[in-house]
Design an enzyme around this catalytic site. Structure first.
Site, mmCIF file in Angstrom:
data_model
loop_
_atom_site.group_PDB
_atom_site.id
_atom_site.type_symbol
_atom_site.label_atom_id
_atom_site.label_comp_id
_atom_site.label_asym_id
_atom_site.label_seq_id
_atom_site.Cartn_x
_atom_site.Cartn_y
_atom_site.Cartn_z
ATOM 1 N N GLU A 46 29.173 47.865 -20.125
ATOM 2 C CA GLU A 46 28.419 46.736 -19.567
ATOM 3 C C GLU A 46 29.119 45.440 -19.945
ATOM 4 O O GLU A 46 29.343 45.180 -21.133
ATOM 5 C CB GLU A 46 26.985 46.711 -20.130
ATOM 6 C CG GLU A 46 26.180 45.519 -19.621
ATOM 7 C CD GLU A 46 24.840 45.337 -20.332
ATOM 8 O OE1 GLU A 46 23.874 44.927 -19.678
ATOM 9 O OE2 GLU A 46 24.775 45.606 -21.550
ATOM 10 N N ARG A 48 28.499 41.837 -20.477
ATOM 11 C CA ARG A 48 27.483 40.812 -20.641
ATOM 12 C C ARG A 48 28.148 39.464 -20.402
ATOM 13 O O ARG A 48 28.590 38.776 -21.322
ATOM 14 C CB ARG A 48 26.863 40.907 -22.038
ATOM 15 C CG ARG A 48 25.836 42.015 -22.210
ATOM 16 C CD ARG A 48 24.531 41.670 -21.495
ATOM 17 N NE ARG A 48 23.987 40.415 -21.996
ATOM 18 C CZ ARG A 48 23.164 40.314 -23.050
ATOM 19 N NH1 ARG A 48 22.753 41.412 -23.674
ATOM 20 N NH2 ARG A 48 22.718 39.156 -23.457
ATOM 21 N N ARG A 93 22.463 37.653 -18.660
ATOM 22 C CA ARG A 93 21.122 37.549 -19.229
ATOM 23 C C ARG A 93 20.866 36.090 -19.630
ATOM 24 O O ARG A 93 21.575 35.539 -20.467
ATOM 25 C CB ARG A 93 20.991 38.463 -20.453
ATOM 26 C CG ARG A 93 19.589 38.558 -21.006
ATOM 27 C CD ARG A 93 18.723 39.532 -20.253
ATOM 28 N NE ARG A 93 19.232 40.896 -20.312
ATOM 29 C CZ ARG A 93 19.295 41.701 -19.262
ATOM 30 N NH1 ARG A 93 18.900 41.287 -18.063
ATOM 31 N NH2 ARG A 93 19.753 42.929 -19.387
ATOM 32 N N HIS A 159 12.256 42.457 -20.008
ATOM 33 C CA HIS A 159 12.386 42.384 -21.464
ATOM 34 C C HIS A 159 11.199 41.633 -22.055
ATOM 35 O O HIS A 159 10.747 40.631 -21.501
ATOM 36 C CB HIS A 159 13.677 41.650 -21.866
ATOM 37 C CG HIS A 159 14.929 42.389 -21.502
ATOM 38 N ND1 HIS A 159 15.432 42.382 -20.218
ATOM 39 C CD2 HIS A 159 15.758 43.148 -22.247
ATOM 40 C CE1 HIS A 159 16.538 43.118 -20.194
ATOM 41 N NE2 HIS A 159 16.756 43.592 -21.400
ATOM 42 N N LYS A 186 14.506 49.282 -15.752
ATOM 43 C CA LYS A 186 14.760 49.187 -17.193
ATOM 44 C C LYS A 186 13.691 48.339 -17.865
ATOM 45 O O LYS A 186 13.403 47.225 -17.424
ATOM 46 C CB LYS A 186 16.138 48.567 -17.451
ATOM 47 C CG LYS A 186 16.444 48.324 -18.930
ATOM 48 C CD LYS A 186 17.743 47.562 -19.104
ATOM 49 C CE LYS A 186 17.968 47.152 -20.556
ATOM 50 N NZ LYS A 186 19.142 46.268 -20.710
ATOM 51 N N SER A 247 23.960 43.613 -28.923
ATOM 52 C CA SER A 247 23.461 42.678 -27.915
ATOM 53 C C SER A 247 21.942 42.645 -27.852
ATOM 54 O O SER A 247 21.368 41.963 -27.017
ATOM 55 C CB SER A 247 24.025 43.043 -26.534
ATOM 56 O OG SER A 247 23.620 44.346 -26.154
ATOM 57 N N GLN A 251 19.945 47.646 -32.233
ATOM 58 C CA GLN A 251 21.022 48.403 -31.577
ATOM 59 C C GLN A 251 22.004 48.927 -32.622
ATOM 60 O O GLN A 251 22.578 48.166 -33.379
ATOM 61 C CB GLN A 251 21.746 47.485 -30.593
ATOM 62 C CG GLN A 251 22.522 48.195 -29.517
ATOM 63 C CD GLN A 251 23.086 47.188 -28.521
ATOM 64 O OE1 GLN A 251 24.163 46.650 -28.731
ATOM 65 N NE2 GLN A 251 22.352 46.919 -27.451
#
Length: 267
Positions: A46, A48, A93, A159, A186, A247, A251
Site C-alpha cells: 500500500e 500511503r 488518508r 475509521h 474496510k 501507519s 500495528q
C-alpha cells in the site's frame, strides 16, 4: 460471497493477506521502502501517498500545477513496477481520518481520478466520510463507478480512532458501504477493551454469514491486536503490518505478523 482475485492473489475469509504500507515522504524514501517491502513476507503493498503529499512545500499551490500530479503518477509507476506480482493499494488518508495531509475532498477526488486513469493501482482506497463528517452517497457512488470504469478496484474505508461502534451500528454501516458497490469494505475502529475487540469479530462473522464481503476489519490499539490475526477466521481478508513505520495504532511489524499468522493458521 464473491471471491476477489487480483493479479495472482485471492482475497477471501481465512488466513488474511498481509498488507505493508509505504510511508516515505520523498520519492527516494518511497522507492527504498518499496524495494524492501517487495522482499518481505507480505502479499500486498500500500502506498500511503498522504505522507508524501504532507511533505510538499506549499501543497495548496503545488496542487494547482500539472507537475505535482505528474510526479505522483511517476512515483506510483515505480511502486507498481517494484511490487511486480503483488497488488498495489493507493491511499491518501486525510488528517480527519487519521492520515497525514490536510487537503480538501475536491483535491482528493482529483488525485483519485488521475490514479484511476493511470491504471497503475490495483486498489484505490476511498474514504466513506468527507471533510464535514458526512456521507454523500450519490457522490461516492459516482466516484466508485468512475474508478471501476478505468479498471481499478475500490476499498471503501471507515475509521474511528476514538471507539468501537456497537454491533448494530457496524452491521448497518457496512451494509450501507456494501450497497455502494465497492470491491472491499474496510472498517478500522479503536478497541478500548477486549469486549470492543470481540464486538468487531462478532459483527464480521455475522456479515460474512450474510454473504457481505469481501471485508477488511480490524480493531486498533493494544486491546485490538489479536483481531489483526484472528479476524480472518471470522471473514476478514486482509491485515496490515508495518515495514519501515507503523501507519496505525497497534500495528505489528511484518515479520512478527507472519509468526503470529503461522502459529494461528498453520504454515
Amino acid at each position: 460471497m464473491e471471491v476477489l482475485k487480483v493479479k495472482n492473489t485471492v482475497f477471501k475469509p481465512g488466513r488474511p493477506k498481509v498488507v505493508v504500507p509505504i510511508t516515505g515522504n520523498t520519492p527516494e524514501k518511497i522507492i527504498e521502502e518499496c524495494e524492501k517491502a517487495a522482499a518481505m513476507p507480505c502479499d500486498v503493498i500500500e502506498w500511503r501517498a498522504d505522507y508524501y503529499l504532507a511533505a510538499i512545500p506549499e501543497l495548496e499551490n503545488a496542487l494547482r500545477t500539472k507537475e505535482a500530479y505528474l510526479d505522483l503518477v511517476k512515483i506510483l509507476d515505480d511502486v507498481n513496477y517494484i511490487a511486480d506480482t503483488k497488488p498495489v493499494i493507493f491511499t491518501v488518508r486525510r488528517k480527519g481520518q487519521g492520515g497525514e495531509v490536510s487537503i480538501t475532498k475536491e483535491q482528493n477526488d482529483s488525485i483519485w481520478s488521475l490514479v484511476a486513469q493511470s491504471q497503475l493501482a490495483d486498489f484505490i482506497d476511498v474514504e466513506l466520510f468527507d471533510e464535514n463528517d458526512t456521507v454523500d452517497e450519490y457522490k461516492l457512488q459516482e466516484q466508485i463507478d468512475q474508478i471501476h470504469e478505468y479498471g481499478s478496484r475500490v476499498i471503501l474505508s471507515y475509521h474511528d480512532f476514538n471507539g468501537m461502534p456497537s454491533p448494530e451500528e457496524m452491521v448497518n454501516l457496512i451494509s450501507v458501504m456494501h450497497g455502494l458497490g465497492p470491491d472491499v469494505c474496510k472498517v478500522a475502529a479503536m478497541a478500548n477493551s477486549e469486549e470492543d475487540a470481540r464486538t468487531l469479530l462478532k459483527a464480521t462473522a455475522f456479515l460474512t454469514r450474510k454473504g457481505i464481503g469481501p471485508l477488511v476489519t480490524m480493531a486498533m490499539g493494544e486491546a485490538g491486536t489479536t483481531t489483526r490475526v484472528a479476524a480472518g477466521k471470522y471473514g476478514s481478508c486482509m491485515t496490515f503490518a508495518s515495514g519501515a513505520q507503523a501507519s496505525a495504532p497497534g500495528q505489528a511489524d511484518v515479520f512478527t505478523m507472519k509468526k503470529w499468522l503461522d502459529k494461528y493458521y498453520g504454515e
